[in-house]
Design a protein around this motif. Sequence first.
Motif, PDB file in Angstrom:
ATOM      1  N   SER A  10      -9.315  -2.733   5.515  1.00 11.14           N
ATOM      2  CA  SER A  10     -10.611  -2.747   4.842  1.00 11.14           C
ATOM      3  C   SER A  10     -11.733  -3.291   5.679  1.00 11.14           C
ATOM      4  CB  SER A  10     -10.320  -3.353   3.527  1.00 11.14           C
ATOM      5  OG  SER A  10      -9.571  -2.860   2.593  1.00 11.14           O
ATOM      6  N   PRO A  11     -12.814  -2.666   5.856  1.00  8.10           N
ATOM      7  CA  PRO A  11     -13.685  -3.394   6.821  1.00  8.10           C
ATOM      8  C   PRO A  11     -14.371  -4.669   5.761  1.00  8.10           C
ATOM      9  CG  PRO A  11     -14.446  -0.987   6.080  1.00  8.10           C
ATOM     10  CD  PRO A  11     -13.050  -1.289   5.116  1.00  8.10           C
ATOM     11  N   ILE A  12     -14.786  -5.266   6.772  1.00  6.92           N
ATOM     12  CA  ILE A  12     -15.295  -6.706   6.610  1.00  6.92           C
ATOM     13  C   ILE A  12     -16.485  -6.659   5.486  1.00  6.92           C
ATOM     14  CG2 ILE A  12     -16.177  -8.884   7.236  1.00  6.92           C
ATOM     15  CD1 ILE A  12     -14.766  -8.339   9.948  1.00  6.92           C
ATOM     16  N   ARG A  13     -16.558  -7.063   4.341  1.00  6.19           N
ATOM     17  CA  ARG A  13     -17.676  -6.916   3.531  1.00  6.19           C
ATOM     18  C   ARG A  13     -18.756  -7.845   3.818  1.00  6.19           C
ATOM     19  NH1 ARG A  13     -13.052  -7.546   0.449  1.00  6.19           N
ATOM     20  NH2 ARG A  13     -13.551  -9.653  -0.111  1.00  6.19           N
ATOM     21  N   TRP A  14     -19.891  -7.250   4.081  1.00  6.06           N
ATOM     22  CA  TRP A  14     -21.054  -8.107   4.870  1.00  6.06           C
ATOM     23  C   TRP A  14     -22.282  -8.185   4.166  1.00  6.06           C
ATOM     24  CZ3 TRP A  14     -24.669  -5.229   7.977  1.00  6.06           C
ATOM     25  CH2 TRP A  14     -25.483  -6.002   8.740  1.00  6.06           C
ATOM     26  N   GLY A  15     -22.986  -9.254   4.265  1.00  9.37           N
ATOM     27  CA  GLY A  15     -24.422  -9.090   3.655  1.00  9.37           C
ATOM     28  C   GLY A  15     -25.413  -9.672   4.620  1.00  9.37           C
ATOM     29  N   MET A  16     -26.651  -9.404   4.189  1.00  7.39           N
ATOM     30  CA  MET A  16     -27.512  -9.719   5.153  1.00  7.39           C
ATOM     31  C   MET A  16     -28.737 -10.805   4.348  1.00  7.39           C
ATOM     32  SD  MET A  16     -28.971  -7.400   8.012  1.00  7.39           S
ATOM     33  CE  MET A  16     -30.126  -8.370   8.645  1.00  7.39           C
ATOM     34  N   VAL A  17     -29.241 -11.975   4.985  1.00 10.90           N
ATOM     35  CA  VAL A  17     -30.558 -12.768   4.375  1.00 10.90           C
ATOM     36  C   VAL A  17     -31.597 -12.493   5.555  1.00 10.90           C
ATOM     37  CG1 VAL A  17     -31.202 -14.947   4.005  1.00 10.90           C
ATOM     38  CG2 VAL A  17     -28.894 -14.549   3.528  1.00 10.90           C
ATOM     39  N   GLY A  18     -32.496 -11.923   5.025  1.00 12.01           N
ATOM     40  CA  GLY A  18     -33.749 -11.544   5.989  1.00 12.01           C
ATOM     41  C   GLY A  18     -33.485 -10.151   6.426  1.00 12.01           C
ATOM     42  N   GLY A  19     -34.431  -9.794   7.338  1.00 15.03           N
ATOM     43  CA  GLY A  19     -34.212  -8.307   7.959  1.00 15.03           C
ATOM     44  C   GLY A  19     -34.563  -7.448   7.251  1.00 15.03           C
ATOM     45  N   GLY A  20     -35.641  -7.713   6.436  1.00 15.67           N
ATOM     46  CA  GLY A  20     -36.332  -6.544   5.387  1.00 15.67           C
ATOM     47  C   GLY A  20     -37.055  -5.493   5.982  1.00 15.67           C
ATOM     48  N   ARG A  21     -37.861  -4.744   5.102  1.00 13.82           N
ATOM     49  CA  ARG A  21     -38.476  -3.489   5.785  1.00 13.82           C
ATOM     50  C   ARG A  21     -39.464  -3.906   6.810  1.00 13.82           C
ATOM     51  NH1 ARG A  21     -40.683  -1.597   1.074  1.00 13.82           N
ATOM     52  NH2 ARG A  21     -39.092  -0.044   0.523  1.00 13.82           N
ATOM     53  N   GLY A  22     -39.394  -2.944   7.754  1.00 13.71           N
ATOM     54  CA  GLY A  22     -40.173  -3.069   8.979  1.00 13.71           C
ATOM     55  C   GLY A  22     -39.722  -4.246  10.017  1.00 13.71           C
ATOM     56  N   SER A  23     -38.492  -4.951   9.799  1.00 14.61           N
ATOM     57  CA  SER A  23     -37.838  -5.797  10.831  1.00 14.61           C
ATOM     58  C   SER A  23     -37.051  -5.084  11.850  1.00 14.61           C
ATOM     59  CB  SER A  23     -37.111  -6.759   9.851  1.00 14.61           C
ATOM     60  OG  SER A  23     -36.403  -7.635  10.900  1.00 14.61           O
ATOM     61  N   GLU A  24     -37.500  -5.365  12.987  1.00 11.85           N
ATOM     62  CA  GLU A  24     -36.834  -4.589  13.850  1.00 11.85           C
ATOM     63  C   GLU A  24     -35.357  -5.366  14.308  1.00 11.85           C
ATOM     64  OE1 GLU A  24     -38.837  -4.621  17.672  1.00 11.85           O
ATOM     65  OE2 GLU A  24     -40.495  -3.305  16.830  1.00 11.85           O
ATOM     66  N   ILE A  25     -35.407  -6.645  13.937  1.00  8.78           N
ATOM     67  CA  ILE A  25     -34.223  -7.077  14.103  1.00  8.78           C
ATOM     68  C   ILE A  25     -33.489  -6.914  12.953  1.00  8.78           C
ATOM     69  CG2 ILE A  25     -33.099  -9.665  14.305  1.00  8.78           C
ATOM     70  CD1 ILE A  25     -34.382  -8.872  16.931  1.00  8.78           C
ATOM     71  N   GLY A  26     -33.613  -6.776  11.906  1.00  9.87           N
ATOM     72  CA  GLY A  26     -32.830  -6.594  10.802  1.00  9.87           C
ATOM     73  C   GLY A  26     -32.108  -5.107  11.058  1.00  9.87           C
ATOM     74  N   TYR A  27     -32.959  -4.155  11.412  1.00 12.18           N
ATOM     75  CA  TYR A  27     -32.318  -2.987  11.627  1.00 12.18           C
ATOM     76  C   TYR A  27     -31.322  -2.872  12.884  1.00 12.18           C
ATOM     77  CZ  TYR A  27     -32.096   1.844  13.380  1.00 12.18           C
ATOM     78  OH  TYR A  27     -31.362   2.964  13.764  1.00 12.18           O
ATOM     79  N   SER A  28     -31.592  -3.529  13.856  1.00 13.57           N
ATOM     80  CA  SER A  28     -30.690  -3.984  14.843  1.00 13.57           C
ATOM     81  C   SER A  28     -29.392  -4.353  14.275  1.00 13.57           C
ATOM     82  CB  SER A  28     -31.142  -4.894  16.078  1.00 13.57           C
ATOM     83  OG  SER A  28     -32.362  -4.060  16.661  1.00 13.57           O
ATOM     84  N   HIS A  29     -29.313  -5.440  13.651  1.00 13.22           N
ATOM     85  CA  HIS A  29     -28.224  -6.032  12.968  1.00 13.22           C
ATOM     86  C   HIS A  29     -27.370  -4.982  12.008  1.00 13.22           C
ATOM     87  CE1 HIS A  29     -28.119 -10.369  13.797  1.00 13.22           C
ATOM     88  NE2 HIS A  29     -29.413 -10.297  13.759  1.00 13.22           N
ATOM     89  N   ARG A  30     -27.978  -4.341  11.256  1.00 20.24           N
ATOM     90  CA  ARG A  30     -27.293  -3.234  10.429  1.00 20.24           C
ATOM     91  C   ARG A  30     -26.721  -2.205  11.308  1.00 20.24           C
ATOM     92  NH1 ARG A  30     -31.848  -4.829   7.329  1.00 20.24           N
ATOM     93  NH2 ARG A  30     -33.187  -3.444   8.319  1.00 20.24           N
TER      94      ARG A  30
END
Length: 391
Positions: A10-30
């Motif tokens: 089963s894949p690791i169930r994962w969430g994010m804090v921050g990294g919203g719309r327009g965030s280059e870093i958020g997209y990189s993490h996802r």
Amino acid sequence: MFNEEMHFESPIRWGMVGGGRGSEIGYSHRAAAQRDRLFSFVAGALDLNAERGKEFGMNLGLAADRCYPDYKTMFAEEAKREDGIQAVSIATPNSTHAEIAKAALEAGLHVVCEKPVTVHVEEALELKTLAEKQNKMLAVMYGYCGFQMVHQAREMVQRGDIGAVRVIQMSFAHGFHNTEVEKDNPGAKWRMNPEVSGPSFIIGDCGTHPFYMAGLITGLKVKSLMCSRQSFIESRAPLEDNAHVVFNFEGGAVGTLWASAINSGSMHQQKIRIVGEKASLEWWDEYPNQLRYEVQGEPARILERGMPYLHNDSPGVSANRQGGGHAEGFFESWANIYHRYALAIDAFERGDTQFLEGHWYPNIDGGIDGVKMVNACARSADQGAVWVDYD
């Protein structure tokens, strides 16, 4: 070659804090976390504006009831679920990292935190102690260290191919903030606010990357340093947009770091050069698939990613997603790191301490070193560029 068949039941169930719309870093993490199907993105507190964050999260495929208004609510509600998150990535401004990471660890979550992991060294040390108590992974995202040729350099240094290290030259000197761009750019503005960014702008934002790689490649520790920093855009004071740092390493090696946001015309200029007694190595992030190898008295050689003459018995060197000659880049590097995070989390969950002892990933120790370096630079510069002890 990279093994795409490797997976968890089963894949690791994962969430994010921050990294919203327009965030280059958020997209990189996802993009990186989901690349190899080892993580499943199931929850997020993505924006200070709850409605905007919910809309964005749902557009990314999250269920409406798992788009949370803040991280505290997310941690509390996810803990009630049988399918709640097991890990979280933090992609928020610097001054919030410590409190969010602490709350995540206390909630029993594995943590990937953007660098710097904290503003103050004491906070980072407290987080390390808490992670050990909770038996959870606490990782820091140094996104460039997933490139294979960085690990080739590490193997060559550790195996004695260049002899004892004498000099380390580091730079990350771009030109994208050579004017007061923060007037119209919120993403830049907070980085130049000491209440949010901490005691440094460009050293912490960019200089920590080649500094981390220097430690990864050479294994050397800093004894003392001297820093001169400037605010060429005066409104950025007391934070710097340009800095030069000189290092004394244990064992006698010396080094320099140029960190700059006002290097007009430069894209990145992130380079690291390791000078040994027999030969030198140089890596540049704009040409990440190549490593320059210069032996005294011989023609310079360009080593290429994916070739059989490399130290491919190292997992970091052999993590090729395409054959040699095909360009691999930023997202591959990040995905390689998240792959290693997933393996670490799996080992933590299974209690496999033997695996963890031999498994590299950018952990809290590297994060602590980065915070120490930034704070030592601020101490040195604020006293008129004097030598200060690293610790």
